[in-house]
Enzyme design. Structure first.
Site, PDB file in Angstrom:
ATOM      1  N   GLY A  71       0.881  -1.188  -0.057  1.00 39.45           N
ATOM      2  CA  GLY A  71      -0.083  -0.114   0.086  1.00 39.45           C
ATOM      3  C   GLY A  71       0.810   1.328  -0.050  1.00 39.45           C
ATOM      4  O   GLY A  71       1.983   1.075  -0.390  1.00 39.45           O
ATOM      5  N   SER A  72       0.313   2.288   0.417  1.00 45.52           N
ATOM      6  CA  SER A  72       1.008   3.594   0.536  1.00 45.52           C
ATOM      7  C   SER A  72       2.154   3.560   1.538  1.00 45.52           C
ATOM      8  O   SER A  72       2.144   2.988   2.312  1.00 45.52           O
ATOM      9  CB  SER A  72       0.002   4.772   0.806  1.00 45.52           C
ATOM     10  OG  SER A  72      -0.627   4.347   2.060  1.00 45.52           O
ATOM     11  N   GLY A 131       2.591   1.956   5.097  1.00 40.65           N
ATOM     12  CA  GLY A 131       3.927   1.376   5.647  1.00 40.65           C
ATOM     13  C   GLY A 131       4.743   1.743   6.627  1.00 40.65           C
ATOM     14  O   GLY A 131       5.289   1.067   7.546  1.00 40.65           O
ATOM     15  N   GLU A 178       5.695  -3.474   0.619  1.00 44.20           N
ATOM     16  CA  GLU A 178       5.562  -3.159  -0.819  1.00 44.20           C
ATOM     17  C   GLU A 178       4.785  -1.840  -0.854  1.00 44.20           C
ATOM     18  O   GLU A 178       3.535  -1.883  -0.883  1.00 44.20           O
ATOM     19  CB  GLU A 178       5.102  -4.251  -1.629  1.00 44.20           C
ATOM     20  CG  GLU A 178       5.609  -5.508  -1.511  1.00 44.20           C
ATOM     21  CD  GLU A 178       6.826  -5.564  -2.470  1.00 44.20           C
ATOM     22  OE1 GLU A 178       7.126  -4.640  -3.369  1.00 44.20           O
ATOM     23  OE2 GLU A 178       7.732  -6.494  -2.528  1.00 44.20           O
ATOM     24  N   CYS A 206       1.737   0.946  -8.794  1.00 45.68           N
ATOM     25  CA  CYS A 206       2.893   1.067  -8.104  1.00 45.68           C
ATOM     26  C   CYS A 206       4.074   1.508  -8.991  1.00 45.68           C
ATOM     27  O   CYS A 206       4.830   2.239  -8.717  1.00 45.68           O
ATOM     28  CB  CYS A 206       3.171   0.081  -6.973  1.00 45.68           C
ATOM     29  SG  CYS A 206       3.280  -1.425  -7.629  1.00 45.68           S
TER      30      CYS A 206
HETATM   31  P1  NAD Z   1      -3.323   2.239   1.152  1.00 41.94           P
HETATM   32  O1  NAD Z   1      -2.039   2.531   2.075  1.00 41.94           O
HETATM   33  O2  NAD Z   1      -4.463   3.311   1.432  1.00 41.94           O
HETATM   34  O3  NAD Z   1      -4.035   0.843   2.021  1.00 41.94           O
HETATM   35  C1  NAD Z   1      -3.596  -0.282   1.690  1.00 41.94           C
HETATM   36  C2  NAD Z   1      -4.002  -1.462   2.700  1.00 41.94           C
HETATM   37  O4  NAD Z   1      -3.482  -1.018   4.001  1.00 41.94           O
HETATM   38  C3  NAD Z   1      -5.489  -1.382   2.690  1.00 41.94           C
HETATM   39  O5  NAD Z   1      -5.618  -2.707   2.792  1.00 41.94           O
HETATM   40  C4  NAD Z   1      -5.553  -0.936   3.889  1.00 41.94           C
HETATM   41  O6  NAD Z   1      -6.913  -1.113   4.644  1.00 41.94           O
HETATM   42  C5  NAD Z   1      -4.615  -1.257   4.923  1.00 41.94           C
HETATM   43  N1  NAD Z   1      -4.149  -0.201   5.777  1.00 41.94           N
HETATM   44  C6  NAD Z   1      -4.040   1.288   5.928  1.00 41.94           C
HETATM   45  N2  NAD Z   1      -3.683   1.547   6.850  1.00 41.94           N
HETATM   46  C7  NAD Z   1      -3.239   0.462   7.682  1.00 41.94           C
HETATM   47  C8  NAD Z   1      -2.808   0.496   9.086  1.00 41.94           C
HETATM   48  N3  NAD Z   1      -2.439   1.536   9.956  1.00 41.94           N
HETATM   49  N4  NAD Z   1      -2.783  -0.582   9.563  1.00 41.94           N
HETATM   50  C9  NAD Z   1      -3.243  -1.988   9.025  1.00 41.94           C
HETATM   51  N5  NAD Z   1      -3.589  -1.854   7.805  1.00 41.94           N
HETATM   52  C10 NAD Z   1      -3.602  -0.652   6.943  1.00 41.94           C
HETATM   53  O7  NAD Z   1      -3.167   1.983  -0.335  1.00 41.94           O
HETATM   54  P2  NAD Z   1      -4.131   1.790  -1.595  1.00 41.94           P
HETATM   55  O8  NAD Z   1      -4.848   3.152  -1.691  1.00 41.94           O
HETATM   56  O9  NAD Z   1      -4.910   0.863  -1.386  1.00 41.94           O
HETATM   57  O10 NAD Z   1      -3.158   1.364  -2.681  1.00 41.94           O
HETATM   58  C11 NAD Z   1      -2.504   2.267  -3.441  1.00 41.94           C
HETATM   59  C12 NAD Z   1      -0.959   2.571  -2.919  1.00 41.94           C
HETATM   60  O11 NAD Z   1      -0.213   1.168  -2.823  1.00 41.94           O
HETATM   61  C13 NAD Z   1       0.197   3.064  -3.879  1.00 41.94           C
HETATM   62  O12 NAD Z   1       0.720   4.025  -3.002  1.00 41.94           O
HETATM   63  C14 NAD Z   1       0.726   2.115  -4.433  1.00 41.94           C
HETATM   64  O13 NAD Z   1       1.987   2.668  -4.929  1.00 41.94           O
HETATM   65  C15 NAD Z   1       0.746   1.091  -3.442  1.00 41.94           C
HETATM   66  N6  NAD Z   1       1.258  -0.277  -4.012  1.00 41.94           N
HETATM   67  C16 NAD Z   1       2.362  -0.789  -3.911  1.00 41.94           C
HETATM   68  C17 NAD Z   1       2.602  -1.855  -4.623  1.00 41.94           C
HETATM   69  C18 NAD Z   1       4.051  -2.407  -4.427  1.00 41.94           C
HETATM   70  O14 NAD Z   1       4.258  -3.828  -4.669  1.00 41.94           O
HETATM   71  N7  NAD Z   1       4.979  -1.659  -4.025  1.00 41.94           N
HETATM   72  C19 NAD Z   1       1.676  -2.790  -5.195  1.00 41.94           C
HETATM   73  C20 NAD Z   1       0.530  -2.091  -5.350  1.00 41.94           C
HETATM   74  C21 NAD Z   1       0.296  -1.103  -4.531  1.00 41.94           C
END
Ligand code: NAD
Length: 512
Positions: free
Chosen positions: A237-238, A242, A259, A293
């Protein structure tokens, strides 16, 4: 139509599915079609009790699953690959419907799941160990890899099926179980995915090896991250997410596989094959409506060719503008953004770029579409040119939308410095016909690209599963998929056997 799809994928029978939920109910979320803004169906959120039951079941399943020989685990994963092959079309379509990526990319995502499952099957017969020479006579020293335990997998909305598979397929052959917390933007794909895998696991008497828990971050996500029953949290995720996850897992001395976001650039050298570069840039920047990503977000082009190259790009974009539309329709190249908030983020980034002195060359606004798509979250793919010498603060951030920033350079050193001058370090590329420029970019001294992925004459987007996938710096340092990424899902044990029968200490220490 979407109900037929959900029925075919067996989503309707899942106890979490709440078809008629339209009234406000805090325990139900509505999954939305981003192309129309209309609900696809409700999903009941799971609570802390359900979470605890799920983790306990996963732990019990782990104790049985680790006893199954790895090649036999591989055979079960092989059957899962076959099951995903069978459901590739409808599942790919559901990915398109709920996430908004175009049909070809939806199918491609499920293909990635099949590919990683096939890869895991092969790996299940070759999880290696190493033997090292012991300094003590009559001793043998070696290293073996053991199952780790239940793995907590948190996934992002933009790859609602494949990112789970990258983790789950490897974890499964390594002898681990998986508890999956998907994004709340794509719960239907996760239910469909889980049910496909479940059928195979149940047939083999291991129904709890994969678990799905759909819940709010403050109920499920935060609990999972802090839960010592997960030796590994794999979170995609973002960077913001992370940072939060990394802190909590570090505090309990657990392991994290992160990731996170990217801010990927392509350097276009003055000797580049421009036709090749334009195609790669357009796909990399516009594909998945800029919601990968690995999306190309910055172009660093040699000043000698900049004007010509940029006008080719603008032409390419103008053609793409006519192909914005329903992601499930043949011929569409650009689907919607995830939701209204993502559109706001897109518009805010463009306003910031203008305010910071940049000019919009093409796009820059919402895309208005007719009929039921009028309420969808569509935007125009956008190119923004930074004034010479201006690093443009907004371009340092990852805006999850199709915005491409153009910078120019005079020397390759300057280009690499601009390239590396952002916080994220996921994917990177150079287009050049020069072996010197290419080797400079890939330099083994580490003075070239600082990213986890570095390509020559292919774009930043679209990785094969055979290589390790992941990035450096704020991208989190994790590696998934191919190469030796499986090691993240196992624990290493160094073993020494004294078969000589003499008491002997390392470093020649005598203790008589
Ligand atoms: P997001 O960070 O909003 O959410 C990702 C996941 O994390 C969701 O399931 C969310 O519910 C969970 N989450 C958020 N905060 C949390 C916390 N404090 N504790 C536990 N879980 C939590 O991201 P998004 O909008 O769903 O996806 C887009 C982002 O993901 C972009 O930044 C993109 O670059 C990244 N991404 C990275 C990769 C990679 O492999 N590097 C792949 C896909 C997406």
């Amino acid at each position: 139509m979407s109900l037929d799809l959900l029925r075919h994928l067996d989503v309707l029978h899942d106890p979490r599915f709440a078809a008629s939920a339209t009234q406000p109910d805090p325990s139900v979320i509505l999954s939305e079609n981003p192309a129309t803004g209309k609900p696809l169906g409700g999903v009941r959120l799971q609570d802390a009790d359900a979470y605890d039951k799920c983790v306990a079941a996963s732990h019990a399943a782990f104790l049985r699953w680790r006893e199954v020989p790895a090649p036999a685990r591989g055979q079960i994963v092989r059957e899962m690959a076959d099951e995903f092959r069978k459901f590739k079309e409808p599942l790919g379509e559901l990915v398109s419907l709920e996430m908004g990526k175009i049909r070809a990319e939806g199918l491609g995502e499920v293909q990635e799941t099949i590919d990683i499952a096939d890869y895991a099957v092969g790996l299940s017969r070759q999880l290696p160990g190493q033997v090292f020479p012991s300094e003590r006579a009559g001793h043998r020293m070696f290293e073996q890899w053991l199952p780790l335990g239940p793995v907590g997998v948190i996934t992002a909305f933009n790859f609602p099926n494949a990112v789970w598979a990258w983790n789950a397929m490897l974890a499964a052959i390594c002898g681990d179980t998986v508890v999956w917390k998907p994004s709340l933007l794509t719960p239907l794909v996760s239910i469909a995915t889980q049910r496909i895998a479940d059928r195979v696991l149940t047939r083999h008497g291991h129904p709890d090896v994969f678990q799905l828990i759909i819940g709010a971050d403050d109920v499920v996500g935060h609990r999972m991250v802090a839960d010592r029953r997960f030796p590994l949290i794999s979170a995609t995720g973002s960077c913001r997410m992370g940072r939060a996850v990394g802190r909590v897992v570090a505090d309990r001395l657990g392991r994290c596989l992160l990731e996170l976001g990217g801010n990927n650039a392509i350097i276009v050298n003055d000797d580049a094959d421009q036709e090749l570069a334009v195609r790669a840039v357009v796909f990399g920047a516009v594909g998945t409506a800029g919601q990968r990503c690995t999306t190309t977000r910055r172009i660093i082009v040699h000043e000698k060719i900049a004007d010509g190259f940029v006008s080719r790009l603008v032409k390419g974009y103008q053609q793409v503008m006519a192909k914005i539309g329903d992601p499930r329709k043949e011929g569409t190249l650009v689907g919607p953004l995830a939701n209204a908030r993502a559109v706001e983020g897109f518009l805010a980034a463009i306003a910031a770029a203008k305010q910071q002195g940049a000019s919009v060359l093409v796009g820059g606004d919402r895309a208005s579409l007719p009929g039921e798509l009028a309420s969808g979250h569509f935007v125009q793919p956008t190119i923004i040119r930074a004034p010479a010498g201006n690093k443009l603060p907004i371009a340092q951030e990852e805006t999850f939308a199709p915005i491409l920033y153009i910078f120019t350079f005079k020397t390759l050193d300057e280009a690499i410095s601009l390239h590396n001058g952002v916080d994220q370090g996921l994917s990177s590329a150079i287009f050049t016909e020069s072996i010197r420029a290419s080797e400079r970019f890939l330099s083994v001294t580490g003075s070239g690209s600082d990213c986890g992925i570095a390509n020559v004459n292919i774009g930043t987007s679209g990785a094969e599963i055979g290589g390790a996938f992941g990035g450096e710096k704020d991208t989190g340092g994790g590696r998934e998929s191919g190469s030796d990424s499986w090691k993240a899902y196992m624990r290493r044990q160094t073993c020494t056997i004294n078969y000589g029968g003499r008491f002997e200490l390392a470093q020649g220490i005598r203790f008589e």
